[in-house]
Write a protein that holds these residues in place. Structure first.
Motif, PDB file in Angstrom:
ATOM      1  N   GLY A  56     -25.763  10.075 -29.969  1.00 21.24           N
ATOM      2  CA  GLY A  56     -25.798  10.160 -28.510  1.00 21.24           C
ATOM      3  C   GLY A  56     -24.559  10.821 -27.931  1.00 21.24           C
ATOM      4  N   GLN A  57     -23.560  11.049 -28.749  1.00 20.35           N
ATOM      5  CA  GLN A  57     -22.336  11.711 -28.301  1.00 20.35           C
ATOM      6  C   GLN A  57     -22.562  13.219 -28.311  1.00 20.35           C
ATOM      7  OE1 GLN A  57     -19.531  10.268 -31.183  1.00 20.35           O
ATOM      8  NE2 GLN A  57     -19.221   8.334 -30.112  1.00 20.35           N
ATOM      9  N   LEU A  58     -22.728  13.782 -27.146  1.00 22.45           N
ATOM     10  CA  LEU A  58     -22.988  15.207 -27.001  1.00 22.45           C
ATOM     11  C   LEU A  58     -21.864  15.847 -26.187  1.00 22.45           C
ATOM     12  CD1 LEU A  58     -26.770  15.008 -26.043  1.00 22.45           C
ATOM     13  CD2 LEU A  58     -25.801  15.356 -28.318  1.00 22.45           C
ATOM     14  N   CYS A  59     -21.620  17.118 -26.429  1.00 17.62           N
ATOM     15  CA  CYS A  59     -20.561  17.836 -25.706  1.00 17.62           C
ATOM     16  C   CYS A  59     -20.696  17.700 -24.194  1.00 17.62           C
ATOM     17  CB  CYS A  59     -20.546  19.305 -26.107  1.00 17.62           C
ATOM     18  SG  CYS A  59     -19.886  19.603 -27.761  1.00 17.62           S
ATOM     19  N   ASN A  60     -21.916  17.780 -23.672  1.00 19.12           N
ATOM     20  CA  ASN A  60     -22.083  17.722 -22.214  1.00 19.12           C
ATOM     21  C   ASN A  60     -21.837  16.335 -21.635  1.00 19.12           C
ATOM     22  OD1 ASN A  60     -24.440  16.473 -22.997  1.00 19.12           O
ATOM     23  ND2 ASN A  60     -25.795  17.855 -21.902  1.00 19.12           N
ATOM     24  N   GLY A  61     -21.574  15.337 -22.486  1.00 22.01           N
ATOM     25  CA  GLY A  61     -21.235  13.997 -22.024  1.00 22.01           C
ATOM     26  C   GLY A  61     -19.781  13.653 -22.315  1.00 22.01           C
ATOM     27  N   CYS A  62     -18.991  14.658 -22.668  1.00 16.44           N
ATOM     28  CA  CYS A  62     -17.587  14.485 -23.041  1.00 16.44           C
ATOM     29  C   CYS A  62     -16.664  14.781 -21.855  1.00 16.44           C
ATOM     30  CB  CYS A  62     -17.260  15.425 -24.208  1.00 16.44           C
ATOM     31  SG  CYS A  62     -15.539  15.381 -24.747  1.00 16.44           S
ATOM     32  N   THR A  63     -15.511  14.145 -21.803  1.00 12.18           N
ATOM     33  CA  THR A  63     -14.548  14.399 -20.731  1.00 12.18           C
ATOM     34  C   THR A  63     -13.994  15.820 -20.790  1.00 12.18           C
ATOM     35  OG1 THR A  63     -12.755  13.494 -22.058  1.00 12.18           O
ATOM     36  CG2 THR A  63     -13.816  12.006 -20.523  1.00 12.18           C
ATOM     37  N   LEU A  64     -14.064  16.467 -21.935  1.00  8.81           N
ATOM     38  CA  LEU A  64     -13.542  17.825 -22.086  1.00  8.81           C
ATOM     39  C   LEU A  64     -14.538  18.897 -21.633  1.00  8.81           C
ATOM     40  CD1 LEU A  64     -11.909  17.288 -25.587  1.00  8.81           C
ATOM     41  CD2 LEU A  64     -10.739  17.387 -23.386  1.00  8.81           C
TER      42      LEU A  64
ATOM     43  N   LYS B 147     -25.423  20.307 -26.814  1.00 11.83           N
ATOM     44  CA  LYS B 147     -25.859  19.259 -27.737  1.00 11.83           C
ATOM     45  C   LYS B 147     -24.961  19.171 -28.967  1.00 11.83           C
ATOM     46  CE  LYS B 147     -30.583  19.452 -26.144  1.00 11.83           C
ATOM     47  NZ  LYS B 147     -31.982  19.584 -26.466  1.00 11.83           N
ATOM     48  N   GLY B 148     -23.827  19.864 -28.900  1.00 12.65           N
ATOM     49  CA  GLY B 148     -22.883  19.855 -30.008  1.00 12.65           C
ATOM     50  C   GLY B 148     -22.006  18.611 -29.990  1.00 12.65           C
ATOM     51  N   TRP B 149     -21.062  18.559 -30.938  1.00 15.85           N
ATOM     52  CA  TRP B 149     -20.144  17.429 -31.048  1.00 15.85           C
ATOM     53  C   TRP B 149     -18.912  17.849 -31.835  1.00 15.85           C
ATOM     54  CZ3 TRP B 149     -17.928  14.838 -35.176  1.00 15.85           C
ATOM     55  CH2 TRP B 149     -17.301  13.622 -34.878  1.00 15.85           C
ATOM     56  N   CYS B 150     -17.764  17.237 -31.541  1.00 18.87           N
ATOM     57  CA  CYS B 150     -16.564  17.396 -32.368  1.00 18.87           C
ATOM     58  C   CYS B 150     -15.808  16.073 -32.360  1.00 18.87           C
ATOM     59  CB  CYS B 150     -15.694  18.555 -31.901  1.00 18.87           C
ATOM     60  SG  CYS B 150     -14.595  18.202 -30.528  1.00 18.87           S
ATOM     61  N   SER B 151     -14.850  15.949 -33.240  1.00 21.37           N
ATOM     62  CA  SER B 151     -14.124  14.687 -33.402  1.00 21.37           C
ATOM     63  C   SER B 151     -13.248  14.337 -32.200  1.00 21.37           C
ATOM     64  CB  SER B 151     -13.273  14.722 -34.665  1.00 21.37           C
ATOM     65  OG  SER B 151     -12.288  15.742 -34.566  1.00 21.37           O
ATOM     66  N   ALA B 152     -13.040  15.252 -31.282  1.00 18.93           N
ATOM     67  CA  ALA B 152     -12.255  14.979 -30.088  1.00 18.93           C
ATOM     68  C   ALA B 152     -13.123  14.403 -28.959  1.00 18.93           C
ATOM     69  CB  ALA B 152     -11.553  16.249 -29.624  1.00 18.93           C
ATOM     70  N   TRP B 153     -14.398  14.166 -29.243  1.00 17.87           N
ATOM     71  CA  TRP B 153     -15.323  13.692 -28.217  1.00 17.87           C
ATOM     72  C   TRP B 153     -14.800  12.409 -27.592  1.00 17.87           C
ATOM     73  CZ3 TRP B 153     -18.274   9.512 -26.860  1.00 17.87           C
ATOM     74  CH2 TRP B 153     -19.261   9.746 -25.877  1.00 17.87           C
ATOM     75  N   SER B 154     -14.871  12.361 -26.255  1.00 15.94           N
ATOM     76  CA  SER B 154     -14.448  11.188 -25.488  1.00 15.94           C
ATOM     77  C   SER B 154     -15.423  11.002 -24.340  1.00 15.94           C
ATOM     78  CB  SER B 154     -13.033  11.422 -24.942  1.00 15.94           C
ATOM     79  OG  SER B 154     -12.639  10.354 -24.124  1.00 15.94           O
ATOM     80  N   LYS B 155     -15.949   9.798 -24.204  1.00 18.79           N
ATOM     81  CA  LYS B 155     -16.979   9.542 -23.193  1.00 18.79           C
ATOM     82  C   LYS B 155     -16.487   9.859 -21.791  1.00 18.79           C
ATOM     83  CE  LYS B 155     -20.310   6.148 -21.618  1.00 18.79           C
ATOM     84  NZ  LYS B 155     -20.857   4.820 -21.823  1.00 18.79           N
ATOM     85  N   LYS B 156     -17.324  10.599 -21.067  1.00 17.59           N
ATOM     86  CA  LYS B 156     -17.022  10.962 -19.687  1.00 17.59           C
ATOM     87  C   LYS B 156     -17.137   9.698 -18.829  1.00 17.59           C
ATOM     88  CE  LYS B 156     -18.293  14.987 -18.261  1.00 17.59           C
ATOM     89  NZ  LYS B 156     -19.002  16.155 -17.774  1.00 17.59           N
ATOM     90  N   ALA B 157     -16.163   9.474 -18.012  1.00 23.87           N
ATOM     91  CA  ALA B 157     -16.165   8.257 -17.160  1.00 23.87           C
ATOM     92  C   ALA B 157     -17.082   8.382 -15.995  1.00 23.87           C
ATOM     93  CB  ALA B 157     -14.744   7.997 -16.681  1.00 23.87           C
TER      94      ALA B 157
END
Length: 112
Positions: A71-79, A102-112
């Motif tokens: 469920g961790q996707l780039c478009n849901g990341c704070t970055l 729909k990508g992902w990387c290890s720096a993923w952080s949930k968007k607040a």
């Protein structure tokens, strides 16, 4: 005695000048749009590989990244710096290289 100006010749010069200006402007526009159409970030890019970036979150290495969740996707990341609905967008980590939403990387952080 001065020669009499030929109105047809003058009109052709003006048309030619207008045509050349329009051609130059169109060439600049095409060049500009090509620069905006960048290829998306390649998983083999050194920075992407170092962060474990994948274009599809479900393909992330589960052994190497045990905290990863599909469920961790780039478009849901704070970055993520683009609209959530965009298929590709900007990431603060990969400047100038669009990433897959729909990508992902290890720096993923949930968007607040």
């Amino acid at each position: 005695m001065k020669p009499v100006p030929n109105p047809t010749k003058a009109k052709m010069r003006a048309q030619r000048r207008t045509f050349l200006i329009a051609l130059a402007a169109a060439g600049g526009f095409v060049s500009m749009t090509d620069s905006f159409a960048q290829a998306t970030l390649d998983e083999k890019d050194p920075q992407a590989a170092a962060l474990g970036y994948v274009t599809d979150s479900s393909r992330a290495d589960a052994r190497k990244y045990p905290k990863h969740d599909n469920g961790q996707l780039c478009n849901g990341c704070t970055l993520w710096q683009s609209k959530p609905a965009d298929a590709t967008g900007s990431c603060a980590l990969f400047a100038g290289k669009p990433v897959n939403a729909k990508g992902w990387c290890s720096a993923w952080s949930k968007k607040a």
